[in-house]
Design a protein around this motif. Structure first.
Motif, mmCIF file in Angstrom:
data_model
loop_
_atom_site.group_PDB
_atom_site.id
_atom_site.type_symbol
_atom_site.label_atom_id
_atom_site.label_comp_id
_atom_site.label_asym_id
_atom_site.label_seq_id
_atom_site.Cartn_x
_atom_site.Cartn_y
_atom_site.Cartn_z
ATOM 1 N N ALA A 89 72.746 29.725 53.592
ATOM 2 C CA ALA A 89 72.397 28.305 53.503
ATOM 3 C C ALA A 89 70.920 28.101 53.182
ATOM 4 C CB ALA A 89 72.757 27.605 54.811
ATOM 5 N N GLU A 90 70.089 29.091 53.476
ATOM 6 C CA GLU A 90 68.652 28.986 53.208
ATOM 7 C C GLU A 90 68.286 29.363 51.779
ATOM 8 O OE1 GLU A 90 66.753 31.456 56.088
ATOM 9 O OE2 GLU A 90 67.065 30.012 57.706
ATOM 10 N N GLN A 91 69.227 29.892 51.011
ATOM 11 C CA GLN A 91 68.927 30.300 49.640
ATOM 12 C C GLN A 91 68.780 29.069 48.743
ATOM 13 O OE1 GLN A 91 68.303 33.624 49.155
ATOM 14 N NE2 GLN A 91 68.657 33.531 51.360
ATOM 15 N N MET A 96 69.339 31.040 43.272
ATOM 16 C CA MET A 96 70.295 32.014 43.801
ATOM 17 C C MET A 96 71.699 31.422 43.853
ATOM 18 S SD MET A 96 70.727 35.085 45.058
ATOM 19 C CE MET A 96 69.051 35.579 45.371
ATOM 20 N N LEU A 97 72.617 32.106 43.206
ATOM 21 C CA LEU A 97 74.027 31.765 43.296
ATOM 22 C C LEU A 97 74.598 32.575 44.450
ATOM 23 C CD1 LEU A 97 76.533 30.415 41.949
ATOM 24 C CD2 LEU A 97 76.736 32.476 40.562
ATOM 25 N N ASN A 132 72.541 30.794 33.867
ATOM 26 C CA ASN A 132 71.223 30.161 33.821
ATOM 27 C C ASN A 132 70.095 31.007 34.411
ATOM 28 O OD1 ASN A 132 72.529 27.890 32.726
ATOM 29 N ND2 ASN A 132 72.938 27.109 34.776
ATOM 30 N N GLY A 133 70.150 32.306 34.246
ATOM 31 C CA GLY A 133 69.073 33.165 34.726
ATOM 32 C C GLY A 133 68.943 33.258 36.240
ATOM 33 N N LYS A 134 69.953 32.822 36.958
ATOM 34 C CA LYS A 134 69.909 32.906 38.423
ATOM 35 C C LYS A 134 70.212 34.325 38.877
ATOM 36 C CE LYS A 134 71.560 28.206 39.271
ATOM 37 N NZ LYS A 134 72.596 27.403 39.936
ATOM 38 N N LYS A 135 69.958 34.574 40.141
ATOM 39 C CA LYS A 135 70.382 35.811 40.779
ATOM 40 C C LYS A 135 71.602 35.476 41.617
ATOM 41 C CE LYS A 135 65.789 37.607 40.698
ATOM 42 N NZ LYS A 135 64.615 37.992 41.414
ATOM 43 N N MET A 136 72.302 36.507 42.077
ATOM 44 C CA MET A 136 73.536 36.255 42.828
ATOM 45 C C MET A 136 73.601 37.127 44.069
ATOM 46 S SD MET A 136 77.415 36.427 41.441
ATOM 47 C CE MET A 136 78.780 35.812 42.381
#
Length: 164
Positions: A89-91, A96-97, A132-136
């Motif tokens: 929940a803090e991401q 961040m996905l 979209n260039g996010k991390k997971m």
């Protein structure tokens, strides 16, 4: 400054941490929790930080910052899932996905693979990645639940091993 904190007889070393900005020992303190303001409270989804969840979440955050996999183990009812949910929940959703996959005895490798790939974009060939260039970050819950086959394997966990 002492190498180790001064511990009272009723305390243990595990009740202390090093403050990263001062380098001094201090007692762990859960963050102050405030009740969400709402007409209807969903008590089953309220997550109140405890001393144990605060310590565990700190370790998870530290390993996550280094891009390492985290395995949280413990007996039933020790807030493993709640601690992970608080961490996720803090991401920042813009960077961040996060994906939570709950395993059960019926979970197959195909089901787990589909749950992961549903969130990803195809990048070319056999390459996939977050949009979209996010991390997971993927949270596999109840990892010991998938069925053990005749040969003693949990094939769903082989997929998890490949993902990690």
């Amino acid at each position: 400054s002492e190498v180790l904190p001064q511990v009272k007889q009723s305390e243990t070393i595990y009740e202390f941490c090093v403050n990263s900005s001062t380098g001094e020992w201090e007692k762990w303190k859960p963050p102050k929790w405030t009740c969400p303001e709402s007409d209807k409270l969903d008590f089953s989804n309220l997550l109140v930080p405890t001393m144990d969840s605060t310590r565990a979440k700190y370790i998870i955050q530290t390993i996550h910052r280094q891009k390492g996999p985290v395995l949280v183990v413990g007996a039933e009812g020790t807030a493993k899932t709640s601690t992970q949910v608080m961490f996720l929940a803090e991401q920042d959703p813009n960077e961040m996905l996060t994906k939570r996959i709950n395993f059960s005895s019926a979970t197959t490798p195909g089901m787990a693979q589909y749950a992961i790939e549903a969130e990803l974009d195809k990048r070319g060939g056999k390459n996939y990645g977050p949009p979209n260039g996010k991390k997971m970050t993927i949270f596999f819950d109840d990892i010991s639940m998938p069925e053990v086959n005749t040969w003693g394997d949990q094939t769903t966990l082989e997929l998890v091993r490949l993902v990690i």
